[in-house]
Design an enzyme around this catalytic site. Structure first.
Site, PDB file in Angstrom:
ATOM      1  N   GLN A 132      52.777  33.080  45.875  1.00 31.60           N
ATOM      2  CA  GLN A 132      51.858  34.087  45.354  1.00 31.60           C
ATOM      3  C   GLN A 132      52.474  34.566  44.042  1.00 31.60           C
ATOM      4  OE1 GLN A 132      48.829  35.445  45.792  1.00 31.60           O
ATOM      5  NE2 GLN A 132      49.283  36.788  44.070  1.00 31.60           N
ATOM      6  N   GLN A 134      50.869  36.015  41.205  1.00 32.10           N
ATOM      7  CA  GLN A 134      50.381  37.241  40.569  1.00 32.10           C
ATOM      8  C   GLN A 134      51.043  38.455  41.191  1.00 32.10           C
ATOM      9  OE1 GLN A 134      46.153  38.137  40.973  1.00 32.10           O
ATOM     10  NE2 GLN A 134      46.087  39.178  39.031  1.00 32.10           N
ATOM     11  N   PRO A 264      49.393  37.868  52.326  1.00 33.44           N
ATOM     12  CA  PRO A 264      49.353  39.323  52.088  1.00 33.44           C
ATOM     13  C   PRO A 264      48.081  39.838  51.431  1.00 33.44           C
ATOM     14  CG  PRO A 264      50.750  38.257  50.450  1.00 33.44           C
ATOM     15  CD  PRO A 264      50.341  37.193  51.417  1.00 33.44           C
ATOM     16  N   GLY A 266      43.655  39.417  50.515  1.00 37.03           N
ATOM     17  CA  GLY A 266      42.400  38.873  51.001  1.00 37.03           C
ATOM     18  C   GLY A 266      42.236  37.479  50.430  1.00 37.03           C
ATOM     19  N   GLY A 267      42.380  37.423  49.130  1.00 36.82           N
ATOM     20  CA  GLY A 267      42.246  36.137  48.466  1.00 36.82           C
ATOM     21  C   GLY A 267      43.007  36.121  47.168  1.00 36.82           C
ATOM     22  N   MET A 268      43.265  34.924  46.683  1.00 34.03           N
ATOM     23  CA  MET A 268      43.919  34.761  45.384  1.00 34.03           C
ATOM     24  C   MET A 268      43.253  33.592  44.682  1.00 34.03           C
ATOM     25  SD  MET A 268      46.104  35.746  43.174  1.00 34.03           S
ATOM     26  CE  MET A 268      46.157  34.941  41.582  1.00 34.03           C
ATOM     27  N   GLU A 269      42.830  33.870  43.443  1.00 32.62           N
ATOM     28  CA  GLU A 269      41.964  32.945  42.706  1.00 32.62           C
ATOM     29  C   GLU A 269      42.713  31.797  42.052  1.00 32.62           C
ATOM     30  OE1 GLU A 269      42.781  36.100  41.967  1.00 32.62           O
ATOM     31  OE2 GLU A 269      42.836  36.486  39.818  1.00 32.62           O
ATOM     32  N   HIS A 293      34.005  36.645  45.373  1.00 33.61           N
ATOM     33  CA  HIS A 293      34.950  37.310  44.467  1.00 33.61           C
ATOM     34  C   HIS A 293      35.927  36.303  43.844  1.00 33.61           C
ATOM     35  CE1 HIS A 293      37.465  40.773  43.157  1.00 33.61           C
ATOM     36  NE2 HIS A 293      38.429  39.870  43.275  1.00 33.61           N
ATOM     37  N   GLU A 294      36.591  35.539  44.679  1.00 33.95           N
ATOM     38  CA  GLU A 294      37.599  34.609  44.148  1.00 33.95           C
ATOM     39  C   GLU A 294      36.937  33.531  43.281  1.00 33.95           C
ATOM     40  OE1 GLU A 294      40.340  35.895  44.362  1.00 33.95           O
ATOM     41  OE2 GLU A 294      40.022  37.179  46.096  1.00 33.95           O
ATOM     42  N   HIS A 297      36.295  34.745  39.822  1.00 37.08           N
ATOM     43  CA  HIS A 297      37.495  34.702  38.975  1.00 37.08           C
ATOM     44  C   HIS A 297      37.627  33.372  38.216  1.00 37.08           C
ATOM     45  CE1 HIS A 297      39.743  38.370  39.589  1.00 37.08           C
ATOM     46  NE2 HIS A 297      39.786  38.255  40.901  1.00 37.08           N
ATOM     47  N   GLU A 316      39.519  42.121  37.188  1.00 37.65           N
ATOM     48  CA  GLU A 316      38.976  42.546  38.481  1.00 37.65           C
ATOM     49  C   GLU A 316      37.638  43.274  38.400  1.00 37.65           C
ATOM     50  OE1 GLU A 316      40.069  41.235  41.057  1.00 37.65           O
ATOM     51  OE2 GLU A 316      42.080  40.572  40.444  1.00 37.65           O
ATOM     52  N   ASP A 371      52.121  45.653  39.976  1.00 39.14           N
ATOM     53  CA  ASP A 371      51.418  45.767  41.259  1.00 39.14           C
ATOM     54  C   ASP A 371      50.989  47.211  41.547  1.00 39.14           C
ATOM     55  OD1 ASP A 371      51.587  43.054  41.643  1.00 39.14           O
ATOM     56  OD2 ASP A 371      53.277  43.120  43.039  1.00 39.14           O
ATOM     57  N   TYR A 379      39.004  47.492  40.002  1.00 40.68           N
ATOM     58  CA  TYR A 379      37.937  46.762  40.695  1.00 40.68           C
ATOM     59  C   TYR A 379      36.623  47.534  40.645  1.00 40.68           C
ATOM     60  CZ  TYR A 379      41.517  43.813  42.948  1.00 40.68           C
ATOM     61  OH  TYR A 379      42.547  42.942  43.196  1.00 40.68           O
ATOM     62  N   ARG A 553      47.866  41.127  56.051  1.00 38.87           N
ATOM     63  CA  ARG A 553      47.075  41.457  54.865  1.00 38.87           C
ATOM     64  C   ARG A 553      47.338  42.913  54.456  1.00 38.87           C
ATOM     65  NH1 ARG A 553      40.512  40.753  54.603  1.00 38.87           N
ATOM     66  NH2 ARG A 553      40.248  41.454  52.448  1.00 38.87           N
ATOM     67  N   LYS A 555      46.084  45.055  52.473  1.00 34.80           N
ATOM     68  CA  LYS A 555      44.976  46.008  52.449  1.00 34.80           C
ATOM     69  C   LYS A 555      44.762  46.680  53.815  1.00 34.80           C
ATOM     70  CE  LYS A 555      40.163  45.418  52.938  1.00 34.80           C
ATOM     71  NZ  LYS A 555      38.868  44.850  52.640  1.00 34.80           N
TER      72      LYS A 555
HETATM   73  N1  BES Z   1      43.714  38.548  42.092  1.00 33.48           N
HETATM   74  C1  BES Z   1      43.497  39.350  43.247  1.00 33.48           C
HETATM   75  C2  BES Z   1      44.712  39.489  44.116  1.00 33.48           C
HETATM   76  C3  BES Z   1      45.906  40.132  43.446  1.00 33.48           C
HETATM   77  C4  BES Z   1      45.765  41.219  42.617  1.00 33.48           C
HETATM   78  C5  BES Z   1      47.174  39.649  43.696  1.00 33.48           C
HETATM   79  C6  BES Z   1      46.881  41.785  42.007  1.00 33.48           C
HETATM   80  C7  BES Z   1      48.276  40.213  43.098  1.00 33.48           C
HETATM   81  C8  BES Z   1      48.138  41.295  42.241  1.00 33.48           C
HETATM   82  C9  BES Z   1      42.350  38.813  44.083  1.00 33.48           C
HETATM   83  O1  BES Z   1      41.309  38.275  43.354  1.00 33.48           O
HETATM   84  C10 BES Z   1      41.762  39.988  44.820  1.00 33.48           C
HETATM   85  O2  BES Z   1      41.270  40.858  44.168  1.00 33.48           O
HETATM   86  N2  BES Z   1      41.835  39.983  46.145  1.00 33.48           N
HETATM   87  C11 BES Z   1      41.340  41.054  46.971  1.00 33.48           C
HETATM   88  C12 BES Z   1      40.077  40.666  47.655  1.00 33.48           C
HETATM   89  C13 BES Z   1      38.850  40.987  46.901  1.00 33.48           C
HETATM   90  C14 BES Z   1      37.628  40.567  47.694  1.00 33.48           C
HETATM   91  C15 BES Z   1      38.740  42.437  46.497  1.00 33.48           C
HETATM   92  C16 BES Z   1      42.342  41.292  48.066  1.00 33.48           C
HETATM   93  O3  BES Z   1      43.251  40.477  48.220  1.00 33.48           O
HETATM   94  O4  BES Z   1      42.204  42.275  48.770  1.00 33.48           O
HETATM   95 ZN    ZN Z   2      40.207  39.736  42.281  1.00 32.09          ZN
END
Ligand code: BES
Ligand code: ZN
Length: 603
Positions: A132, A134, A264, A266-269, A293-294, A297, A316, A371, A379, A553, A555
């Protein structure tokens, strides 16, 4: 070019344009080792090359004038280690040495890497590794200019144990889903499109592939892959919906890798290969906005990239806005509205707790970990700002502007100022009456949400509010009939309607009538578990413990631990659960929980 405070590198003087990786994956020692060969472009002579690193063991640095050598050793120094930024690697190469090869190994504690034991996977037989990168973790597995303003193409050769498959955010030089394609343990990849370092990604595990359409598919462990394929069956429709808004999909394929539950995020693009949490597999496609979402991106973020982490909202905010537009096309306006209302609720809740400086879209991150800027502000406030523009100018004109924005800045990294100039010249100037309705400067540089911001409402939440209003005053099992057709988003809204104190008797009734503790939907279960913690509702303790020890996760983990930590009894339980769960969490998630529970483990 603006200064990136989160990189030691000097791309204004000398810049990486291509990366060649040759790495071996050692599960026993939890180490990657091998070489990174960088192709450089010099803007200035007589300057050293400065790279970002974090906990890397640098064995040797060599430089040459041609990619195939000869290479000869050059001097290098590894500077002092900063807890946020890592250590600068300064390389003294001659001005005509445009190829630099670094022989190195990662540390078992590398923040970008999560090494899973077989027990932490679904199949329980093979280990698993995923990266990971980012925001600034790429430097913990590759020495490079770890700044989103620096774009590079890459190639990679990855050697793994023989029975595992390696995947990267790149084109794989092996045939997808070919039944005769046995794992070889030796894989090569090409990424011919220039991307920033935070999008370089690798995963290694026992995974299988299923096609979703000719250009999209899903990878997951064998026991998960069919469920994943069923959940994400609408992916091709999403790609087509996105192309209508953004222009053609430029990355050849769009595949999704479903990771083990400790992922950790939801998703990573990651380009060509979104990494996704298995917690979105609900069985009814109700949580696939994450894929929208992904996927979004692929344009906002991967094609047009935030130049520094202060411009993160460009990634975002646009993505969240387009995510809802995709949802509207594929699942209808009602669903998109519900998701927007839920997003606004979460934004307001979070913003109420944030200091003013963190409520600003163009955020000042001086001296801080990027971070820290990853709140809902970039977002949801970002998406709301774009919705305000859409409403002021009308969808047709706003869409034309969006398309032009992506066409104009494709494969570039840009700042908020560049965005603002393009907005002014190509949208605001054309209609001053419409422009007067959107206080752009306030949106970008002031805390809070501007007065007159769009208010999205959802008719589908009206009956939910009614049923919740009854339950707030009394037990109302007879309302069950009215909830039969409710979707996930309605249940989320229902659970959020309750005040902090519900009381044990009402909690028990709610659970008996609606079976929340047994919900197979991670978002509904999460909302319910938040309520159970607020109410110290004992019958749900085992379920809470199971959730916290199996899901990684962030979140979900952060709010649950925060809520637990509010009372001495809860804090003691949190600590007991955490002692068991921490080894299974990703370093990024563990760092977040450490700080909630007051453990000072800043690496
Ligand atoms: N790029 C982000 C994940 C991210 C952000 C990783 C900042 C590290 C630092 C990814 O696109 C994202 O926003 N994921 C969200 C899910 C989304 C549906 C809001 C997440 O992981 O919660
Ligand atoms: Zn995102």
């Amino acid at each position: 070019m603006s200064i990136d405070r989160h990189s030691y590198s000097n791309p204004g003087q000398v810049r990486i344009k291509h990366l060649d990786l040759d790495l071996t994956v050692h599960f026993e020692g939890r180490i990657l080792d091998g070489t990174a060969t960088l192709t450089l472009v010099r803007g200035e002579n007589g300057v050293p090359l400065v790279l970002d690193t974090r906990d890397l063991m640098i064995d040797q640095v060599e430089a040459g004038e041609k990619p195939d050598g000869p290479y000869k050793p050059v001097e290098f120094t590894l500077g002092a280690r900063d807890p946020i930024l890592g250590a600068p690697l300064t390389i003294q190469a001659d001005d005509d040495a445009n190829f630099v090869r670094i022989r190195y190994a990662t540390s078992p504690e590398a923040t970008a890497l999560q090494w899973l034991t077989p027990e932490q996977t679904a199949g329980k037989r093979h280990p698993y590794l995923f990266t990971q990168s980012q925001a600034i973790h790429a430097r913990s597995w590759i020495p490079l200019q770890d700044s989103p303003g620096v774009r590079m193409t890459y190639r990679a050769r990855i050697r793994t144990p023989k029975d595992l498959i390696a995947l990267m955010s790149a084109r794989a030089d092996f045939r997808l889903a070919d039944p005769k394609q046995a794992p070889t343990g030796d894989y090569t990849f090409r990424m011919p499109q220039a991307i920033p370092s935070y999008l370089i990604a690798l995963a290694v595990g026992d995974v299988e592939f299923r096609y979703l359409s000719s250009r999209s598919g899903v990878w997951a462990e064998p026991s998960v892959v069919d469920k994943a394929a069923a959940e994400f069956v609408d992916t091709e429709r999403m790609i087509q919906a996105a192309e209508k808004i953004y222009g053609p999909y430029e990355w050849l394929r769009y595949d999704i890798l479903v990771l083990p539950p400790s992922f950790p995020f939801g998703g990573m693009e990651n380009p060509l290969l979104t990494f996704a949490t298995p917690t979105v597999i609900a069985g009814d496609k109700s949580l696939v906005s994450l894929i929208a979402h992904e996927l979004a991106h692929s344009w906002s973020g991967n094609l047009v990239t935030n130049e520094t982490w202060s411009d993160f909202w460009l990634n975002e905010g646009f993505t969240t806005y387009v995510e809802r537009r995709i949802q509207e096309v594929v699942y209808g306006e009602a669903r998109a509205r519900m998701e927007a209302v839920l997003g606004r609720q979460e934004l307001e809740r979070e913003m109420a707790k944030l200091p003013e400086r963190d409520q600003i879209l163009h955020i000042d991150l001086t001296g801080r970990d990027p971070d820290d800027g990853a709140t809902l502000v970039p977002y949801e406030k970002g998406a709301l700002f774009l919705t305000a523009l859409e409403q002021a100018f009308g969808r047709e004109r706003f869409d034309a502007w969006l398309l032009a924005y992506f066409r104009n800045f494709r494969f570039e990294s840009i700042t908020t100022a560049v965005f603002q100039a393009f907005l002014r010249d190509n949208l605001l100037r054309k209609d001053s009456a419409a422009a007067a309705k959107v206080p752009v400067e306030e949106w970008l540089t002031k805390p809070g949400i501007p007065a007159g911001a769009p208010r999205i409402t959802s008719d589908a939440f009206v009956p939910v509010d009614e049923v919740a209003a009854i339950w707030k005053t009394r037990d109302a099992p007879e309302t069950k009939a009215r909830t039969r057709e409710w979707c996930t988003q309605q249940w989320q809204h229902f659970l959020r309607a309750f005040p902090a104190a519900v009381g044990p008797a009402r909690m028990a009734q709610l659970d008996r009538v609606f079976g929340f503790s047994k919900s197979g939907n991670s978002e509904i279960l999460f909302e319910w578990l938040m309520m159970t913690v607020r109410n110290s509702y004992k019958p749900a303790y085992p379920e809470l413990e199971r959730f916290l020890t199996t899901v990684g996760r962030r979140k979900f983990l952060k709010p649950l631990y925060e809520e637990l930590a509010k009372t001495p009894e809860g804090k003691a339980r949190a600590e007991a659960i955490y002692a068991e769960a921490r080894p299974g969490y990703h370093p990024i998630a563990a760092a977040a929980i450490d700080s909630i529970l007051g453990k000072n483990t800043l690496q």
